[in-house]
Design an enzyme around this catalytic site. Structure first.
Site, short mmCIF file in Angstrom:
data_model
loop_
_atom_site.label_atom_id
_atom_site.label_comp_id
_atom_site.label_asym_id
_atom_site.label_seq_id
_atom_site.Cartn_x
_atom_site.Cartn_y
_atom_site.Cartn_z
N ASN A 132 -1.16 -33.50 -35.13
CA ASN A 132 -2.17 -33.11 -34.14
C ASN A 132 -1.66 -31.85 -33.46
O ASN A 132 -0.73 -31.92 -32.65
CB ASN A 132 -2.35 -34.26 -33.13
CG ASN A 132 -3.26 -33.87 -31.98
OD1 ASN A 132 -3.90 -32.81 -32.01
ND2 ASN A 132 -3.32 -34.71 -30.96
N TRP A 133 -2.26 -30.73 -33.83
CA TRP A 133 -1.75 -29.45 -33.30
C TRP A 133 -2.17 -29.21 -31.86
O TRP A 133 -1.75 -28.25 -31.24
CB TRP A 133 -2.22 -28.30 -34.20
CG TRP A 133 -1.58 -28.24 -35.54
CD1 TRP A 133 -0.70 -29.14 -36.08
CD2 TRP A 133 -1.75 -27.23 -36.54
NE1 TRP A 133 -0.32 -28.76 -37.34
CE2 TRP A 133 -0.95 -27.58 -37.65
CE3 TRP A 133 -2.51 -26.06 -36.62
CZ2 TRP A 133 -0.88 -26.80 -38.81
CZ3 TRP A 133 -2.46 -25.29 -37.77
CH2 TRP A 133 -1.65 -25.66 -38.85
N GLU A 172 -5.36 -37.58 -24.09
CA GLU A 172 -5.67 -36.33 -23.40
C GLU A 172 -7.18 -36.14 -23.27
O GLU A 172 -7.67 -35.63 -22.26
CB GLU A 172 -4.98 -35.15 -24.13
CG GLU A 172 -3.47 -35.20 -23.91
CD GLU A 172 -2.62 -34.55 -24.99
OE1 GLU A 172 -3.15 -33.83 -25.84
OE2 GLU A 172 -1.40 -34.81 -24.98
N GLU A 177 -0.49 -44.80 -29.04
CA GLU A 177 0.22 -43.68 -28.41
C GLU A 177 0.44 -43.99 -26.93
O GLU A 177 -0.45 -43.72 -26.10
CB GLU A 177 -0.61 -42.40 -28.55
CG GLU A 177 -0.82 -41.94 -29.96
CD GLU A 177 -1.05 -40.43 -30.03
OE1 GLU A 177 -0.39 -39.78 -30.84
OE2 GLU A 177 -1.86 -39.89 -29.25
N GLY A 220 4.72 -36.04 -25.61
CA GLY A 220 5.21 -34.73 -25.17
C GLY A 220 6.39 -34.81 -24.21
O GLY A 220 6.78 -33.81 -23.61
N SER A 243 6.26 -38.45 -29.16
CA SER A 243 7.62 -37.92 -29.34
C SER A 243 8.28 -38.33 -30.66
O SER A 243 9.49 -38.57 -30.71
CB SER A 243 8.52 -38.30 -28.15
OG SER A 243 8.04 -37.68 -26.97
N GLY A 260 2.64 -34.66 -32.45
CA GLY A 260 2.27 -33.45 -31.75
C GLY A 260 3.30 -32.35 -31.97
O GLY A 260 3.29 -31.64 -32.98
N GLY A 261 4.25 -32.25 -31.05
CA GLY A 261 5.23 -31.15 -31.06
C GLY A 261 5.93 -30.93 -32.39
O GLY A 261 6.04 -29.79 -32.86
P1 13P Z 1 4.08 -35.47 -29.22
O1 13P Z 1 4.53 -35.79 -30.62
O2 13P Z 1 4.21 -34.03 -28.86
O3 13P Z 1 4.70 -36.39 -28.22
O4 13P Z 1 2.49 -35.78 -29.18
C1 13P Z 1 2.03 -36.99 -29.63
C2 13P Z 1 0.54 -36.96 -29.67
O5 13P Z 1 -0.11 -36.97 -28.66
C3 13P Z 1 -0.10 -36.89 -31.00
O6 13P Z 1 -1.46 -37.09 -30.91
#
Ligand code: 13P
Length: 271
Positions: A9-10, A97, A182, A188, A228, A249-250
């Site tokens: 997920n960018w 989010e 999640e 994050g 994470s 994400g990251g």
């Molecule tokens: P991170 O991997 O940056 O914690 O983000 C997770 C996320 O929200 C994927 O949808």
């Protein structure tokens, strides 16, 4: 046997040149890894760029949100048919989010974002139904806030989100959904949920599906962990029996780290 999924997920990252570069690098490094489905979910503006970069590979394209109406006077919204026309097969729905549920300590900003984004259990349910009707596979997210975990509400919150998400869906429709647990406090932050605790909550999601739909559907649905996920912790997560992959994400914003996650998931779930 559930085939694992590693989905990137960018979020709101990558303009078109950056998206082209990142998607091409992932396609080159991960295009022929077997035993793990790979999905990339760039921002709307980069969907066609990424679709081009992924053409000829098995890597699938997903969007990060959609509106349930097909078309019309909904300025700024994007419909299922529009996503299909960009080559999407998946769409993330109900990400924390988008629900305005952030782990941010800045409460004023979080309250503002809740009004701006504001997905609810009801809108998530409508979006899932719409996605399925356009043959898009929804990746449905849920998870508790830190305050909810600290007050012992994790199971109630997650169970409630799952029940609301599948309200009014047939067993066949539910079987086509991918779920993602999640925990908001892990997104994050670098603070990953302990693997056995993530496994426990994901088992609870599966039990919820078994009670609401059937044991058979619950056993076949893929449920991912997100929050994470990094090369340093992915192995422990993927070794858990209930965790069918990651929503990342990251670590999905660097080809090297994302491809490492894919390789580990493929290797562990193959055995
Ligand atoms: P991170 O991997 O940056 O914690 O983000 C997770 C996320 O929200 C994927 O949808």
């Amino acid at each position: 046997m559930r085939t694992p999924i590693m989905a990137g997920n960018w979020k709101m990252n990558c303009d078109n040149p950056q998206a082209e570069q990142l998607a091409s690098a992932i396609a080159e490094q991960a295009g022929d890894i077997e035993g793990c489905e790979v999905i990339i979910c760039p921002p709307f503006t980069a969907l066609t760029t990424v679709a081009d970069a992924l053409s000829g590979t098995d890597i699938a394209l997903g969007a990060q949100n959609m509106f349930w109406e097909e078309k019309g006077a909904y300025t700024g919204e994007i419909s299922g048919p529009m996503l299909r026309s960009c080559g999407c097969e998946y769409v993330i729905i109900g990400h924390s989010e988008r629900r305005g549920r952030f782990g941010s300590p800045d409460e004023d900003f979080t309250a503002e974002l809740q009004k701006v984004f504001g997905d609810t259990d009801a809108s998530v349910n409508r979006k899932i139904k719409a996605a399925l009707s356009y043959d898009l596979t929804p990746i449905v997210c849920g998870g508790e806030l830190l305050a909810e975990r600290q007050t012992g509400q994790t199971d109630t919150v997650v169970k409630g989100q799952v029940e609301a998400a599948i309200e009014g869906l047939s067993a066949d429709q539910v079987s086509r959904i991918v779920f993602a647990y999640e925990p908001v406090w892990a997104i994050g932050t670098g603070e990953v949920c302990e693997a056995d605790e993530a496994n426990r909550v994901i088992r609870l999601i599966r039990q919820t599906l078994a009670e609401a739909v059937s044991e058979e559907v619950a056993a076949q649905v893929r449920i991912l962990y997100g929050g994470s996920v990094k090369p340093a912790n992915v192995r422990g997560l993927m070794e858990q029996s209930e965790i069918d992959g990651g929503l990342v994400g990251g670590a999905a914003l660097q080809a090297d780290s994302f491809c490492e996650l894919i390789e580990v998931a493929a290797e562990i779930k193959r055995n």
